[in-house]
Design an enzyme around this catalytic site. Structure first.
Site, PDB file in Angstrom:
ATOM      1  N   ASN A   9       0.884  -1.174   0.000  1.00 37.84           N
ATOM      2  CA  ASN A   9       0.000   0.000   0.000  1.00 37.84           C
ATOM      3  C   ASN A   9       0.918   1.220   0.000  1.00 37.84           C
ATOM      4  O   ASN A   9       1.534   1.524   1.014  1.00 37.84           O
ATOM      5  CB  ASN A   9      -0.890  -0.039   1.248  1.00 37.84           C
ATOM      6  CG  ASN A   9      -1.686   1.249   1.434  1.00 37.84           C
ATOM      7  OD1 ASN A   9      -1.730   2.104   0.545  1.00 37.84           O
ATOM      8  ND2 ASN A   9      -2.306   1.389   2.594  1.00 37.84           N
ATOM      9  N   LYS A  11       0.159   4.292  -0.165  1.00 35.72           N
ATOM     10  CA  LYS A  11      -0.420   5.491   0.462  1.00 35.72           C
ATOM     11  C   LYS A  11      -0.180   6.710  -0.438  1.00 35.72           C
ATOM     12  O   LYS A  11      -0.203   6.564  -1.656  1.00 35.72           O
ATOM     13  CB  LYS A  11       0.146   5.669   1.874  1.00 35.72           C
ATOM     14  CG  LYS A  11      -0.032   4.397   2.709  1.00 35.72           C
ATOM     15  CD  LYS A  11       0.233   4.582   4.166  1.00 35.72           C
ATOM     16  CE  LYS A  11       0.016   3.250   4.885  1.00 35.72           C
ATOM     17  NZ  LYS A  11       0.197   3.337   6.325  1.00 35.72           N
ATOM     18  N   HIS A  95      -9.403   1.305   5.705  1.00 37.04           N
ATOM     19  CA  HIS A  95      -8.075   1.536   6.289  1.00 37.04           C
ATOM     20  C   HIS A  95      -8.207   2.523   7.460  1.00 37.04           C
ATOM     21  O   HIS A  95      -8.999   3.460   7.390  1.00 37.04           O
ATOM     22  CB  HIS A  95      -7.127   2.083   5.222  1.00 37.04           C
ATOM     23  CG  HIS A  95      -5.693   2.033   5.664  1.00 37.04           C
ATOM     24  ND1 HIS A  95      -5.161   2.952   6.540  1.00 37.04           N
ATOM     25  CD2 HIS A  95      -4.704   1.155   5.395  1.00 37.04           C
ATOM     26  CE1 HIS A  95      -3.894   2.639   6.775  1.00 37.04           C
ATOM     27  NE2 HIS A  95      -3.590   1.553   6.099  1.00 37.04           N
ATOM     28  N   GLU A  97      -6.457   4.922   8.322  1.00 37.67           N
ATOM     29  CA  GLU A  97      -6.228   6.329   7.948  1.00 37.67           C
ATOM     30  C   GLU A  97      -7.504   6.931   7.349  1.00 37.67           C
ATOM     31  O   GLU A  97      -7.810   8.105   7.570  1.00 37.67           O
ATOM     32  CB  GLU A  97      -5.030   6.422   6.991  1.00 37.67           C
ATOM     33  CG  GLU A  97      -3.725   6.201   7.748  1.00 37.67           C
ATOM     34  CD  GLU A  97      -2.613   5.534   6.957  1.00 37.67           C
ATOM     35  OE1 GLU A  97      -2.685   5.502   5.716  1.00 37.67           O
ATOM     36  OE2 GLU A  97      -1.672   5.031   7.601  1.00 37.67           O
ATOM     37  N   GLU A 165      -4.866  -4.743  10.861  1.00 31.20           N
ATOM     38  CA  GLU A 165      -3.832  -3.724  11.020  1.00 31.20           C
ATOM     39  C   GLU A 165      -4.042  -2.996  12.349  1.00 31.20           C
ATOM     40  O   GLU A 165      -4.839  -2.037  12.405  1.00 31.20           O
ATOM     41  CB  GLU A 165      -3.901  -2.714   9.874  1.00 31.20           C
ATOM     42  CG  GLU A 165      -3.696  -3.324   8.503  1.00 31.20           C
ATOM     43  CD  GLU A 165      -3.173  -2.300   7.504  1.00 31.20           C
ATOM     44  OE1 GLU A 165      -2.104  -2.538   6.931  1.00 31.20           O
ATOM     45  OE2 GLU A 165      -3.812  -1.260   7.307  1.00 31.20           O
ATOM     46  N   GLY A 171       2.998   2.469  10.777  1.00 28.97           N
ATOM     47  CA  GLY A 171       3.945   3.575  10.592  1.00 28.97           C
ATOM     48  C   GLY A 171       4.733   3.917  11.847  1.00 28.97           C
ATOM     49  O   GLY A 171       5.371   4.964  11.917  1.00 28.97           O
ATOM     50  N   SER A 211       3.943  -1.985  10.242  1.00 29.50           N
ATOM     51  CA  SER A 211       5.399  -2.086  10.416  1.00 29.50           C
ATOM     52  C   SER A 211       5.973  -3.443   9.985  1.00 29.50           C
ATOM     53  O   SER A 211       6.880  -3.973  10.622  1.00 29.50           O
ATOM     54  CB  SER A 211       5.793  -1.765  11.860  1.00 29.50           C
ATOM     55  OG  SER A 211       5.426  -0.428  12.171  1.00 29.50           O
TER      56      SER A 211
HETATM   57  P1  13P Z   1       3.390   0.558   7.587  1.00 25.66           P
HETATM   58  O1  13P Z   1       3.873  -0.736   6.983  1.00 25.66           O
HETATM   59  O2  13P Z   1       4.110   1.757   7.047  1.00 25.66           O
HETATM   60  O3  13P Z   1       3.358   0.481   9.078  1.00 25.66           O
HETATM   61  O4  13P Z   1       1.861   0.751   7.110  1.00 25.66           O
HETATM   62  C1  13P Z   1       0.979  -0.300   7.240  1.00 25.66           C
HETATM   63  C2  13P Z   1      -0.272   0.021   6.523  1.00 25.66           C
HETATM   64  O5  13P Z   1      -1.021   0.891   6.923  1.00 25.66           O
HETATM   65  C3  13P Z   1      -0.569  -0.733   5.295  1.00 25.66           C
HETATM   66  O6  13P Z   1      -1.869  -0.488   4.848  1.00 25.66           O
END
Ligand code: 13P
Length: 249
Positions: A9, A11, A95, A97, A165, A171, A211
């Site tokens: 992903n 982002k 997600h 976010e 997640e 992150g 992560s």
């Molecule tokens: P990270 O791997 O940067 O922690 O992000 C995970 C994520 O949100 C994947 O959708």
């Protein structure tokens, strides 16, 4: 035997030009495995050029979001029909976010899941608890509520992948331990069995995200109910993404 899925992903990273550069090298470097699928989900603006490059390769293309209406006066939104035309076969929804920054509720996510599935695209439904919810011992309740609400009115999970997640692991560099992740994955599989039956529970893919990196991929993938990963930061760099794809069980 479930075929696993390693998904990136991206982002809000990479311009169309940067995306093209990345996938050109990725497609020439990636090893083909019969036991795993590889997916990248770039920003909308990169989908068309990336799709052209990925044609005839084993790498699949996904989108990071969608609106649930077919078309209309919805400034700034994108439909499943538009995405399908670019060659997308997966769409991420729910997600954290999107839930936390863009205020998407379980009801909105449910509409998106329904639209995605009915368009013949696989929905990657993300669920996960916040740190305070985990600390209060509410992890399973949160996951159960999200899954029940987001999959409400859906007759089976044939077009659904679930990504667990934990919000506190996204992150932050702080991944769930393989045991913590397995505990929730196994709970999710049990819940799918309760809601949709044993057959769908055995078939559904449950990805872990938060992560994921070269240092922890092998131990995560060694868990019985972890069927793949949804990778953010580490999917943006070729070397780390290739190592994650190359996981050893
Ligand atoms: P990270 O791997 O940067 O922690 O992000 C995970 C994520 O949100 C994947 O959708």
């Amino acid at each position: 035997m479930r075929k696993s899925l390693v998904a990136g992903n991206w982002k809000m990273y990479k311009t169309p030009r940067e995306s093209i550069e990345f996938v050109k090298v990725l497609k020439d470097s990636v090893k083909v495995y019969s036991d795993r699928d590889i997916l990248i989900c770039p920003p909308f603006t990169s989908l068309v050029p990336v799709s052209d490059i990925l044609k005839g390769t084993p790498i699949k293309l996904g989108a990071q979001n969608v609106f649930f209406e077919e078309e209309g006066a919805f400034t700034g939104e994108i439909s499943t029909r538009m995405l399908k035309d670019t060659g997308v076969s997966y769409i991420i929804c729910g997600h954290s976010e999107r839930r936390n920054i863009f205020m998407e509720t379980d009801e909105i996510v449910n509409k998106k899941v329904k639209k995605i599935i009915s368009s013949g695209i696989t929905a990657i439904l993300c669920v996960g608890e916040k740190l305070e919810e985990r600390e209060k011992g509410n992890t399973f309740n949160v996951i159960e509520r999200q899954i029940e609400k987001c999959l409400e009115g859906i007759k089976d999970t044939a077009g659904v992948v679930i990504a667990y997640e934990p919000v506190w692991a996204i992150g932050t560099g702080k991944n769930a331990t393989p045991e913590q992740a397995e505990e929730v994955h196994s709970f999710i599989r049990g819940l799918i069995e309760k809601l949709f039956g044993k057959d769908f529970a055995e078939k559904i893919l449950i990805l872990y995200g938060g992560s994921v990196k070269p240092e922890n991929i092998d131990s995560l993938m060694a868990q019985k109910d972890i069927d793949g990963v949804l990778v953010g930061g580490a999917s943006l760099k070729l070397e780390s993404f290739l190592r994650i794809i190359d996981y050893k069980k």
